[in-house]
Design a protein around this motif. Sequence first.
Motif, PDB file in Angstrom:
ATOM      1  N   SER A 134      12.065   2.061  -8.520  1.00  0.00           N
ATOM      2  CA  SER A 134      10.685   1.797  -8.947  1.00  0.00           C
ATOM      3  C   SER A 134      10.223   0.384  -8.643  1.00  0.00           C
ATOM      4  N   ASN A 135      11.137  -0.548  -8.419  1.00  0.00           N
ATOM      5  CA  ASN A 135      10.695  -1.886  -8.053  1.00  0.00           C
ATOM      6  C   ASN A 135      11.088  -2.274  -6.635  1.00  0.00           C
ATOM      7  N   ILE A 136      11.219  -1.259  -5.802  1.00  0.00           N
ATOM      8  CA  ILE A 136      11.283  -1.450  -4.354  1.00  0.00           C
ATOM      9  C   ILE A 136       9.984  -0.880  -3.786  1.00  0.00           C
ATOM     10  N   LEU A 137       9.137  -1.738  -3.237  1.00  0.00           N
ATOM     11  CA  LEU A 137       7.820  -1.337  -2.740  1.00  0.00           C
ATOM     12  C   LEU A 137       7.846  -1.183  -1.230  1.00  0.00           C
ATOM     13  N   LEU A 138       6.829  -0.490  -0.706  1.00  0.00           N
ATOM     14  CA  LEU A 138       6.815  -0.129   0.713  1.00  0.00           C
ATOM     15  C   LEU A 138       5.495  -0.511   1.366  1.00  0.00           C
ATOM     16  N   THR A 139       5.600  -0.948   2.604  1.00  0.00           N
ATOM     17  CA  THR A 139       4.420  -1.170   3.446  1.00  0.00           C
ATOM     18  C   THR A 139       4.663  -0.496   4.791  1.00  0.00           C
ATOM     19  N   GLY A 140       3.579  -0.232   5.530  1.00  0.00           N
ATOM     20  CA  GLY A 140       3.699   0.392   6.845  1.00  0.00           C
ATOM     21  C   GLY A 140       3.951   1.881   6.757  1.00  0.00           C
ATOM     22  N   GLU A 176       0.804  -1.231   0.000  1.00  0.00           N
ATOM     23  CA  GLU A 176       0.000   0.000   0.000  1.00  0.00           C
ATOM     24  C   GLU A 176       0.832   1.273   0.000  1.00  0.00           C
ATOM     25  N   GLY A 177       2.127   1.171   0.350  1.00  0.00           N
ATOM     26  CA  GLY A 177       2.966   2.374   0.404  1.00  0.00           C
ATOM     27  C   GLY A 177       3.523   2.809  -0.938  1.00  0.00           C
ATOM     28  N   GLY A 178       3.235   2.057  -1.989  1.00  0.00           N
ATOM     29  CA  GLY A 178       3.750   2.418  -3.308  1.00  0.00           C
ATOM     30  C   GLY A 178       5.229   2.105  -3.438  1.00  0.00           C
ATOM     31  N   SER A 179       5.882   2.729  -4.387  1.00  0.00           N
ATOM     32  CA  SER A 179       7.284   2.438  -4.678  1.00  0.00           C
ATOM     33  C   SER A 179       8.216   3.467  -4.045  1.00  0.00           C
ATOM     34  N   LEU A 180       9.471   3.093  -3.909  1.00  0.00           N
ATOM     35  CA  LEU A 180      10.465   3.956  -3.289  1.00  0.00           C
ATOM     36  C   LEU A 180      10.662   5.244  -4.076  1.00  0.00           C
ATOM     37  N   ASP A 181      10.634   5.178  -5.400  1.00  0.00           N
ATOM     38  CA  ASP A 181      10.827   6.409  -6.167  1.00  0.00           C
ATOM     39  C   ASP A 181       9.705   7.409  -5.918  1.00  0.00           C
TER      40      ASP A 181
END
Length: 462
Positions: A322-328, A275-280
Amino acid sequence: MTPTPTDVPTISLTMVKGLGGQSRHVFAERSTCVLGRADDCAPRLPDDEHHRTVSRHHCLLDINPPEARIRDFGSLNGTYVNGEKIGQREKHQSPDEAAAVSYPERDLLDGDEIRLGETVFRVGIHVPATLTPFADVPAQCSNCGRDVAGEIGARTGEYVCAVCQNDPGAVLRLLLRLAGSAQPTPELAPIAGYTLVRELGRGGMGAVYLARHEATGQVVGLKVMLPKAAANTVARDRFLREAKLTSTLRHPNIAALHDAGYAGGTFYFTLEYCEGGSLDRLVERRGGKLPANEAVRLAVQVLQGLEHAHDAGIVHRDLSPSNILLTGQGAALTAKVCDFGLAKAFDQAGLSGLTRTGATAGKPWYLPRQQVINFRNSSPAVDVWALAATLYRCLTGEFPRDFSRARDPWQAVLQMTPTPIREHEPSLPPGLAEVIDEALRETPAIGFQTAAEFRAALSPWA
């Protein structure tokens, strides 16, 4: 002499005039090939008095059998195809100035001759009879039925036309309707019952959407990848085998791949939704940079995920923000690597078409030079370098190399060394800067060979 496979398309380069080196090179898979005098070129021309007119990195061949394309790198004496010059910098221009010039490209045909200085290579294109399309079989878009004979070139297989590729959501909605029909095909069973909620992101090979299962309410990322080249059975099977291997990875810092499939010229995947989207996107929301402690903490998490995958023998090969995703949220923000190996496997299966040249050329912002010279390089160290480049971007808002708008990005990787990070962000602790600069070292080898080594070096600043 390298034996020529008979059951797959190949591109061969045979030296018909010149001195030294291997006389024949055969490419049976997706590859890049840099010709010149530098030690890392293959084929490499001798660095002697007979080849002074050849640049160290003279020209680039983008190879996707049975197709190939060539581009000059702004060499001093030019590259010639069948006697026609396709690139040469002006005598008053330096190599750096020439890198900002766009030179003509050339699609190569069977029998073409490439001349660099006094050395001549002849191009051979082999297409097995079993893959030669029949003249009376129309080439149609697998999605809309449009005639695509002018798009697919020499390749055979299923293909989604350029018009449909511009609207991947429409392609995916059609697959979902077919999956929900009274008699769905087995290939579509993994996405039966899902509906699209919204688009989450889009890239050069497709798009990812938030999808909800109507019966269970489960939400997933539903990704669609549309080949830029016709997908034959060999390419499909090769890519799906790689996807199946990726689906075995389970780690808190890896976004899980649930299912993968293929139907109607389209590859699809159901992924863990983050749900946090991507790092970029996070970096963009924060104004282009992250605080050092937060950026390093997320980098250490990514390295933990990479370490798990590398221990399983799986290398990402295309890591970027762009392909590192985030949660929390806040201190509980967790990084998860996604698309493990998928983009590179897609490319290596020949499904992304010719991507190293032309207006749609790939952008190697996060690739070490080892990966540009050796396209199939799959050592864990290339992921470690890419993560260091990603951390550099998060801390400075800049890339490690100067990729100016006009500069050929592939030539920049070959000829430029990363800029020391404190030149862009002087406030960084010197010790942390030294670790990142070492991680981005490329000669004689990448600074940290394993994710564990880089993670240990970063841990004091996490």
